[in-house]
Motif scaffolding. Structure first.
Motif, mmCIF file in Angstrom:
data_model
loop_
_atom_site.group_PDB
_atom_site.id
_atom_site.type_symbol
_atom_site.label_atom_id
_atom_site.label_comp_id
_atom_site.label_asym_id
_atom_site.label_seq_id
_atom_site.Cartn_x
_atom_site.Cartn_y
_atom_site.Cartn_z
ATOM 1 N N GLY A 201 0.787 -1.232 0.000
ATOM 2 C CA GLY A 201 0.000 0.000 0.000
ATOM 3 C C GLY A 201 0.815 1.275 0.000
ATOM 4 O O GLY A 201 0.283 2.349 -0.306
ATOM 5 N N GLY A 202 2.094 1.211 0.338
ATOM 6 C CA GLY A 202 2.907 2.425 0.379
ATOM 7 C C GLY A 202 3.597 2.746 -0.922
ATOM 8 O O GLY A 202 4.286 3.765 -1.031
ATOM 9 N N SER A 286 5.751 5.828 2.501
ATOM 10 C CA SER A 286 4.920 6.944 2.046
ATOM 11 C C SER A 286 3.815 7.156 3.068
ATOM 12 O O SER A 286 3.712 6.416 4.062
ATOM 13 N N SER A 288 0.850 6.398 2.730
ATOM 14 C CA SER A 288 -0.107 5.284 2.703
ATOM 15 C C SER A 288 0.513 3.968 3.138
ATOM 16 O O SER A 288 -0.133 2.923 3.045
#
Length: 466
Positions: A201-202, A286, A288
């Protein structure tokens, strides 16, 4: 890959073969007797013969004459010769088929170059004279081709190698082999793969889940191979130091090995159903990215409390193992993963850690690894440490205190279901810092040849001795 041609040294019509007469034979015997350790496996002694033919002769040590020693000899010989230099190998009469296979594997493995290297792969021909074991040569070619593929995939820089790219390589390889199918899942198709979505997800490069299958008619046994496929690992929010991050393009070495082995099973037309599962993600930093303290829901519905975002490999493997148990329901599961640095502390750079509750499976894998020259050592799945996995807010924690490799294996054991299962922690042997016998500097392709050896023991879908 370059070609290897078997030639009958007694064929007087052949223009390929340089005769080994009494004079040259006597010179070689004198050189060997005067050279210390000339017979050591992989030892090369060079004998220049100016103004004569051949102009240079190599004596390659073969140790006790087993397959492993001949593999070392082949790798050393190919490395000693230049790209534009012919190589003709004269073998003793009556050499065993396994030794011929070892020699051929060594030649191909020692001659490996990354496909995008400045000089590219070798394309020359090597002549092997004095014996004809065509089946051994064919088996060696498949094994070496698998190792080359696994090395190429692992050596590819992560600026190129994201999950989408890796999946495309598998699709392209599968397209060249009848009977092999591949499914790539992305986007909404991954909604149940909570671990894979968390780890990926990042990154701006979304995750993929690849299912590669070889299912020959009549196969009665189904083996699932699971490979960790982190195309680059920053450590996520639990970020690695620079030295720990610089080789993390290799963190998908397990995925490369299981893909290559499955394709190898198809190339050999092995009578066993094989499915390779590769959860692919980039573990990036990140806004996220997943966090320490997050609770992740895996494919099987169980939950894990993330306590270290740099212990991401087991989290994506958990989804794949859960999928295998729920959907594929195989007879046995083997996972390969560049999972922990702890196994290198215990076992060094050439040996993987093997974990399995199944004695027969562990013994068969160890034997296959020994034959392939890829060592492993079985470590305990000790229930003494199970309390370390307990979480107050989830079914388990992802990175508990305790012996690192053992804790990771205990975490994974929760997800394999009722199938026989083995876990190979192969982080250390997946990479070589320098040329070492049949290994070339960089990715080793560790595991691909072991898995092919193991799968080759199946006869009519049932493994010998199982």
């Amino acid at each position: 890959m370059f070609d290897i041609r078997l030639t009958d040294v007694n064929d007087e019509t052949s223009t390929w073969v340089v005769p080994v007469g009494p004079e040259l034979d006597a010179e070689m015997s004198a050189l060997a007797s005067a050279t210390e350790d000339a017979g050591a496996p992989g030892r090369i002694t060079v004998f220049p013969r100016p103004l004569r033919s051949p102009s240079r002769v190599l004596l390659a040590g073969t140790g006790d004459g087993g397959e492993t020693d001949w593999r070392a000899a082949g790798a050393a010989a190919i490395r000693e010769t230049a790209d534009d230099e012919d190589l003709e190998i004269h073998l003793p009469a009556g050499l065993a088929a396994a030794s011929v296979r070892g020699l051929a594997e060594g030649l191909w493995l020692g001659g490996y170059r990354y496909r995008d290297a400045p000089r590219g792969p070798r394309t020359r021909e090597v002549r092997i004279c004095g014996t004809s074991h065509a089946a051994s040569l064919a088996e060696a070619r498949v094994a070496a081709r698998a190792a080359w593929l696994a090395r190429d995939l692992t050596n590819t820089p992560s600026s190129v190698k994201n999950p989408e790219w890796f999946a495309a390589q598998v699709v392209a390889e599968a397209a060249t082999r009848p009977g092999v199918t591949v499914t790539v899942r992305a986007g909404d198709e991954l909604r149940r793969f909570g671990g894979l979505l968390a780890v990926g997800g990042g990154s701006v490069s979304p995750p993929r889940f690849v299912e590669l299958s070889w299912n020959p008619p009549g196969a009665t046994t189904h083996v699932v191979l699971v490979g960790k496929g982190i195309t680059f690992d920053t450590g996520g929010i639990s970020i690695k130091p620079r030295d720990g991050m610089k080789l993390m393009k290799k963190d998908m070495g397990g995925a490369a090995a299981v893909v290559a082995a499955t394709l190898g099973a198809a190339d050999l037309d092995l009578p066993v159903r094989v499915t390779a599962l590769t959860p692919l993600a980039e573990n990036a930093v990140s806004g996220s990215a997943f966090r320490p303290g997050d609770v992740i829901t895996h494919y099987d519905g169980s939950t894990s409390e993330n306590t270290n975002s740099d212990a991401e490999g087991r989290i994506v493997l958990a989804d794949a193992l859960g999928y295998a148990a729920d959907v594929l329901r195989p007879d046995l599961v083997i996972d390969l993963a560049t999972l922990t640095g702890a196994n290198a502390v215990a076992l060094g750079k050439r040996t993987a850690a093997l974990f399995s509750p199944d004695d027969e499976l562990a013994a068969a894998l160890t034997a296959a690894g020994t034959a392939a020259g890829e060592q492993m050592w079985r470590l305990p799945l000790s229930d003494d440490y199970l309390d370390n996995l307990r979480s107050d807010i989830a079914d388990r924690i992802s990175a508990p205190a305790g012996p690192g490799s053992v804790m990771a294996a205990l975490f994974l054991r929760d997800f394999f279901g009722d199938a026989r299962w083995a876990h190979l922690d192969m982080s250390a042997p997946s990479w070589a810092e320098a040329h070492d016998l049949e290994l070339t500097k960089g990715a080793t392709g560790w595991g691909a040849r072991t898995l092919i050896r193991y799968l080759s023991a199946f006869d009519g879908g049932q493994q010998a001795g199982a």
